[in-house]
Design a protein around this motif. Sequence first.
Motif: not given
Length: 168
Positions: A46-69, A75-79
């Motif tokens: 019933r639980i499939r063997h193909d989990p998916s993990i997505y990770i994204m990083s982007k700089p914030p648009r509203l903040l002017n601090n460039e060190s913040d992301h 995580l998605s796992w089909q059931v």
Amino acid sequence: ARLENVPSRLTLEQAQLEARSHSPQVLEWNAMLQNARTDLSEAKRRIRHDPSIYIMSKPPRLLNNESDHLWDASLSWQVDVSGSGKWRRGAAMDREVQSERLRALQLERLDEWVARAFADLALNQRALKRAERLEILAEQVFKDVQRQLGVGGAGGLERDSAYFDLMA
């Protein structure tokens, strides 16, 4: 290809076992059956063997601090909660049964082919022995006719007939 560790005289059962152990078709049939069994075990999950993990990083648009992301991770796992698993399992079970039947049928055909070859070999060996005995008999008749000719008991016709029988 020469087979090693094979006795010079095989019984029918030994010949069939040798054919099964060295036939590439048997490996193919076994692989087909193993694939069907693997598909069945996958269809039962019933639980499939193909989990998916997505990770994204982007700089914030509203903040002017460039060190913040901004980080986004998911995580998605089909059931399987639908009823489709039932149909997948049924189809996989049918494939397994068909693969088992096909493998058994093909092994029976291979055994029949080996049995026919075994019988043909035995028949040809008997024919060869009979021909060898007839040749020995013809040689003996020719020698007997020559001996009778030497003592005056047989004519040239009998000698020629025995000679031609020997050469035939």
